[in-house]
Design an enzyme around this catalytic site. Structure first.
Site, PDB file in Angstrom:
ATOM      1  N   ASN A 257      31.040  38.793  41.117  1.00 12.11           N
ATOM      2  CA  ASN A 257      32.277  39.532  40.866  1.00 12.11           C
ATOM      3  C   ASN A 257      33.107  39.695  42.129  1.00 12.11           C
ATOM      4  O   ASN A 257      34.333  39.579  42.095  1.00 12.11           O
ATOM      5  CB  ASN A 257      31.967  40.896  40.242  1.00 12.11           C
ATOM      6  CG  ASN A 257      31.845  40.792  38.730  1.00 12.11           C
ATOM      7  OD1 ASN A 257      32.090  39.735  38.159  1.00 12.11           O
ATOM      8  ND2 ASN A 257      31.463  41.862  38.082  1.00 12.11           N
TER       9      ASN A 257
ATOM     10  N   CYS B  46      35.221  46.112  36.107  1.00 13.95           N
ATOM     11  CA  CYS B  46      34.191  45.506  36.967  1.00 13.95           C
ATOM     12  C   CYS B  46      34.608  45.289  38.420  1.00 13.95           C
ATOM     13  O   CYS B  46      33.916  45.734  39.328  1.00 13.95           O
ATOM     14  CB  CYS B  46      33.759  44.159  36.387  1.00 13.95           C
ATOM     15  SG  CYS B  46      32.783  44.346  34.909  1.00 13.95           S
TER      16      CYS B  46
HETATM   17  C1  UDX Z   1      35.055  40.372  34.933  1.00 13.52           C
HETATM   18  C2  UDX Z   1      34.234  39.103  35.204  1.00 13.52           C
HETATM   19  O1  UDX Z   1      35.036  37.941  34.977  1.00 13.52           O
HETATM   20  C3  UDX Z   1      32.984  39.086  34.360  1.00 13.52           C
HETATM   21  O2  UDX Z   1      32.206  37.937  34.671  1.00 13.52           O
HETATM   22  C4  UDX Z   1      32.202  40.347  34.675  1.00 13.52           C
HETATM   23  O3  UDX Z   1      30.985  40.406  34.047  1.00 13.52           O
HETATM   24  C5  UDX Z   1      33.042  41.566  34.343  1.00 13.52           C
HETATM   25  O4  UDX Z   1      34.243  41.511  35.113  1.00 13.52           O
HETATM   26  P1  UDX Z   1      36.800  41.209  33.108  1.00 13.52           P
HETATM   27  O5  UDX Z   1      36.990  42.388  34.013  1.00 13.52           O
HETATM   28  O6  UDX Z   1      36.596  41.444  31.653  1.00 13.52           O
HETATM   29  O7  UDX Z   1      35.550  40.325  33.600  1.00 13.52           O
HETATM   30  O8  UDX Z   1      38.116  40.297  33.244  1.00 13.52           O
HETATM   31  P2  UDX Z   1      38.541  38.933  33.980  1.00 13.52           P
HETATM   32  O9  UDX Z   1      39.051  38.003  32.961  1.00 13.52           O
HETATM   33  O10 UDX Z   1      37.518  38.451  34.905  1.00 13.52           O
HETATM   34  O11 UDX Z   1      39.807  39.453  34.822  1.00 13.52           O
HETATM   35  C6  UDX Z   1      39.688  40.471  35.829  1.00 13.52           C
HETATM   36  C7  UDX Z   1      41.049  40.812  36.408  1.00 13.52           C
HETATM   37  O12 UDX Z   1      41.506  39.781  37.260  1.00 13.52           O
HETATM   38  C8  UDX Z   1      42.151  41.014  35.376  1.00 13.52           C
HETATM   39  O13 UDX Z   1      42.902  42.155  35.733  1.00 13.52           O
HETATM   40  C9  UDX Z   1      42.996  39.770  35.480  1.00 13.52           C
HETATM   41  O14 UDX Z   1      44.333  40.003  35.130  1.00 13.52           O
HETATM   42  C10 UDX Z   1      42.850  39.438  36.963  1.00 13.52           C
HETATM   43  N1  UDX Z   1      43.033  38.012  37.287  1.00 13.52           N
HETATM   44  C11 UDX Z   1      42.150  37.079  36.801  1.00 13.52           C
HETATM   45  C12 UDX Z   1      44.066  37.620  38.126  1.00 13.52           C
HETATM   46  O15 UDX Z   1      44.854  38.444  38.590  1.00 13.52           O
HETATM   47  N2  UDX Z   1      44.185  36.284  38.451  1.00 13.52           N
HETATM   48  C13 UDX Z   1      43.328  35.352  37.989  1.00 13.52           C
HETATM   49  O16 UDX Z   1      43.507  34.180  38.344  1.00 13.52           O
HETATM   50  C14 UDX Z   1      42.293  35.760  37.124  1.00 13.52           C
END
Ligand code: UDX
Length: 452
Positions: A229, A281
């Site tokens: 993470n 997370c």
């Molecule tokens: C995350 C992890 O991906 C997952 O493996 C873990 O177990 C829990 O935390 P999640 O928090 O559900 O999952 O969302 P994720 O899709 O990973 O996005 C996290 C954040 O990053 C979001 O706010 C998203 O908008 C942001 N993000 C993601 C970006 O700003 N840019 C990106 O390129 C990808």
């Protein structure tokens, strides 16, 4: 196998639904009567695509109860998937984990039982949970108990939780005895070998073959979760930092991200520049990693820097608007999107909340809309003095600027012309870098992003 799952949040309920779908007998336990009542009626207490459908399919193997005594004594595997919310000073609050471990120890059956930490817990929690279970067993006068503790971190993303659970990139099992790892291997075998019949609404993607298993010790499994993470979080902060430089030198951040991402060593995913990460997370886990490391005298300066870049992105939204409008007092700013990302109603650490707070502090009026998260927002953030709008057009009416905060597909397909024409000044800050600059400009907007 007979499985108990403690906690019916995103992780617990998804795990329970998937294991029951695979044919295991699963009992999900939660002390929240309201939640259990809803689940027994077939309702899901939060928004997660297809979860309701999977629960219908899994129903014959699935039970919900508030009573540990109905779940624990028979279970061969007990997953602890309770919340570990952020506590003071970065370390998570482990009181629910402690209560669950003690509850397990008090009611565990005489057969060998595997207790699995599924919640994201600080490194070393496996040993701690083991001690709590053992003490509770001994308090009942039942010797030392016949159990062992494993760590089985989840990597599911909200919004695609079922897909990530049924078709994972890998399964990680941390256990200090081979018997424990073997039991979990048996439990996950249909996923590891991909031998199950996919649900009709979640077809198996073409590229998915056998799923790699990382079978390791407890501490390594616990660290894998945090390290994964934190790495994803710093990848996002990295592209956002490069985005700031791209703005200065006149480079196109989307092209830069693609240009570096196609190097297989870097990879194209998680390089979407924008307002940064939110959710349950990344913020919590990076804070916990820094906190654990500090107990060992380590600085974790890279992870700290990623957190700081992420915090600043939210302030930069307000700075951008200030630079455009010169005065924010008395202006109306519309926010499109409240959830921390699309396809979820989760508002934990959502950037929209901080942006709204900063704007209100500067005397602006804030109008908001989200296709799914409005009800939850009303319940959880009643104190935030914003105006709730019924749709994107209502947000735009008489506004001085719009900010696209969450890239919901509904917003990407908006007809931008009527929006621009009903605003006081048609300024659009695309805080996710997802809109077509030329198209939005043609609709009459002055188009801004956080990278130029
Ligand atoms: C995350 C992890 O991906 C997952 O493996 C873990 O177990 C829990 O935390 P999640 O928090 O559900 O999952 O969302 P994720 O899709 O990973 O996005 C996290 C954040 O990053 C979001 O706010 C998203 O908008 C942001 N993000 C993601 C970006 O700003 N840019 C990106 O390129 C990808």
């Amino acid at each position: 196998m007979n499985v108990a799952i403690l906690g019916t949040g995103y992780v617990g309920l998804t795990t329970g639904a998937c294991l029951a779908y695979l044919g295991h007998r699963v009992t999900c336990v939660d002390p929240d009567a309201h939640k259990i009542g809803a689940l027994q009626r077939g309702e899901v207490p939060f928004y997660e695509p297809h979860l309701e459908d999977l629960l219908v399919e899994a129903r014959p193997n699935l039970q919900f109860t508030m009573d540990y005594a109905e779940a624990i004594p028979e279970a061969q595997v007990i997953f602890i998937a309770v919340g570990t919310p952020p506590g003071n000073g970065g370390a998570p609050d482990l009181r629910y984990l402690q209560a669950a471990a003690e509850g397990v120890g008090e009611r565990m059956g005489p057969h060998f039982t595997v207790v699995v930490n599924k919640s994201t817990v600080p490194i070393g929690s496996g040993n701690w949970v083991g001690a709590l279970v053992r003490d509770a067993v001994e308090r009942q006068g039942r010797g030392r108990g016949c159990f062992s503790v494993a760590s089985n971190p989840e990597f599911l993303r909200e919004g695609s939780a079922l897909h990530d659970s049924l078709y994972p990139d890998r399964v990680v099992i941390g256990a200090d005895e081979s018997q424990t790892a073997e039991i979990l291997y048996t439990l996950y075998r249909p996923i590891l070998d991909q031998t199950f019949q996919p649900p009709p609404f979640l077809p198996r993607p073409d590229r998915v073959g056998a799923v790699p298993l990382i079978s390791t010790d407890l501490a390594s499994a616990e660290l894998i979760k945090y390290a994964a993470n934190a790495f994803l979080a710093l990848k996002i902060s990295y592209i956002n930092e490069i985005g700031q430089l791209a703005e200065k030198v006149g480079a196109d951040i989307a092209q830069v991200a693609r240009g570096i991402g196609l190097d297989a060593r870097i990879g194209t995913r998680f390089l979407q520049a924008g307002i940064g990460w939110g959710g349950s997370c990344f913020g919590k886990d990076t804070a916990a990693l820094v906190s654990t490391a500090s107990e060992y005298g380590l600085e974790m300066s890279i992870v700290k820097a990623a957190r700081e870049v992420n915090r600043r992105q939210r302030e930069r939204v307000v700075e951008k608007l200030l630079a455009e409008l010169k005065i924010l007092k008395g202006r109306t700013i519309g926010l499109l999107g409240l959830a921390f990302k699309p396809h979820t109603d989760d508002l934990r650490e959502a950037p929209a909340l901080d942006v709204a707070r900063h704007l209100l502090e500067r005397g602006a009026r804030v109008k908001v809309h989200d296709p799914v998260a409005m009800d939850r927002f009303k319940k959880e953030h009643a104190g935030l003095d914003v105006i709730l709008a019924s749709d994107a057009y209502e947000v735009a009416r008489e506004a001085d600027a719009l900010v696209l905060v969450t890239e919901w597909p509904q917003y990407l397909e908006l007809d931008w012309e009527p929006l621009a024409s009903c605003m006081r000044t048609p300024i659009l800050l695309d805080a996710r870098h997802v809109l077509d600059r030329a198209r939005v400009a043609r609709a009459g907007f002055r188009y801004l992003t956080l990278a130029g």
